[in-house]
Design a protein around this motif. Structure first.
Motif, mmCIF file in Angstrom:
data_model
loop_
_atom_site.group_PDB
_atom_site.id
_atom_site.type_symbol
_atom_site.label_atom_id
_atom_site.label_comp_id
_atom_site.label_asym_id
_atom_site.label_seq_id
_atom_site.Cartn_x
_atom_site.Cartn_y
_atom_site.Cartn_z
ATOM 1 N N GLY A 17 39.664 33.034 95.188
ATOM 2 C CA GLY A 17 39.191 33.069 96.577
ATOM 3 C C GLY A 17 39.421 31.747 97.290
ATOM 4 N N ARG A 18 39.133 30.639 96.604
ATOM 5 C CA ARG A 18 39.363 29.323 97.217
ATOM 6 C C ARG A 18 40.852 29.092 97.456
ATOM 7 N NH1 ARG A 18 34.916 28.082 94.010
ATOM 8 N NH2 ARG A 18 36.158 27.498 92.198
ATOM 9 N N SER B 259 42.468 28.570 101.069
ATOM 10 C CA SER B 259 43.173 27.305 101.327
ATOM 11 C C SER B 259 44.602 27.554 101.780
ATOM 12 C CB SER B 259 43.163 26.426 100.077
ATOM 13 O OG SER B 259 41.842 26.076 99.741
ATOM 14 N N LEU B 260 45.287 28.491 101.147
ATOM 15 C CA LEU B 260 46.650 28.808 101.576
ATOM 16 C C LEU B 260 46.654 29.329 103.009
ATOM 17 C CD1 LEU B 260 48.043 30.458 98.321
ATOM 18 C CD2 LEU B 260 48.680 28.219 99.277
ATOM 19 N N GLY B 261 45.671 30.123 103.359
ATOM 20 C CA GLY B 261 45.537 30.604 104.731
ATOM 21 C C GLY B 261 45.344 29.468 105.721
ATOM 22 N N LEU C 246 50.171 25.016 109.888
ATOM 23 C CA LEU C 246 51.609 24.951 110.128
ATOM 24 C C LEU C 246 52.011 25.817 111.307
ATOM 25 C CD1 LEU C 246 52.747 25.113 106.408
ATOM 26 C CD2 LEU C 246 53.076 23.174 107.958
ATOM 27 N N ARG C 247 51.396 26.979 111.436
ATOM 28 C CA ARG C 247 51.703 27.894 112.530
ATOM 29 C C ARG C 247 51.258 27.324 113.875
ATOM 30 N NH1 ARG C 247 48.648 32.263 111.057
ATOM 31 N NH2 ARG C 247 46.979 31.468 112.340
ATOM 32 N N ASP C 248 50.098 26.675 113.882
ATOM 33 C CA ASP C 248 49.514 26.174 115.129
ATOM 34 C C ASP C 248 50.096 24.845 115.607
ATOM 35 O OD1 ASP C 248 47.932 28.412 115.071
ATOM 36 O OD2 ASP C 248 46.122 27.380 114.413
ATOM 37 N N SER C 249 50.890 24.209 114.756
ATOM 38 C CA SER C 249 51.408 22.886 115.171
ATOM 39 C C SER C 249 52.782 22.968 115.785
ATOM 40 C CB SER C 249 51.435 21.924 113.997
ATOM 41 O OG SER C 249 52.297 22.395 112.991
#
Length: 160
Positions: A144-145, A149-151, A157-160
């Motif tokens: 779960g962690r 964390s990957l999310g 990365l998507r938002d930058s």
């Protein structure tokens, strides 16, 4: 100490840094997992992992129109790379190209009945490999962690 030895020592220290090491673990694990998946898919379904990724996108929302350009973006392939991939998949009867309504320059891709049947077999093979090498080695809490964390990394990365 001469400048060359200092540079060698600094280079060795940086090469052995935690960031380099940890990122290397991520890349090695992802690469090896992808290789295991690709091997299983080729053996059991006669498709590549990349073909499987195309079928995922086409089968996830069957009524959605998906262009070759969008597939190229989703799979981080060049337009010529996705064209060659779709050519191979079309030749195998997995997908078909259809003209985009209202846009003569754009081509849509859809799965065929055979493509959906192969996808279902491939999804089972994919799940076995993922379960064995990605899920099973971790405790439920660690898994779960990891996925959380990957999310978060993907979002950054998507938002930058």
């Amino acid at each position: 100490m001469n400048p060359e030895n200092r540079e060698n020592d600094e280079a060795a220290r940086v090469a052995d840094s935690r960031l380099v090491h940890d990122f290397g673990l991520l890349i090695k694990a992802a690469t090896r997992l992808e290789q295991r998946i690709d091997t299983a898919l080729r053996k059991e379904c006669e498709i590549s992992h990349t073909m499987f990724e195309v079928l995922i996108r086409l089968c996830r929302h069957p009524d959605e129109e998906i262009s070759q350009r969008r597939l190229a973006d989703d799979l981080t392939l060049t337009s010529s790379g996705v064209t060659r991939l779709i050519d191979r998949m079309e030749g195998s009867g997995l997908v078909r190209r259809v003209p985009a309504p209202g846009d003569r320059r754009s081509v849509l891709v859809e799965s065929t009945d055979r493509g959906r049947a192969v996808f279902l077999r491939a999804a089972a093979a994919h799940a076995q490999v993922v379960e064995r090498y990605f899920v099973a080695p971790l405790t439920s809490a660690d898994y779960g962690r990891l996925t959380h964390s990957l999310g978060e990394i993907e979002k950054a990365l998507r938002d930058s």
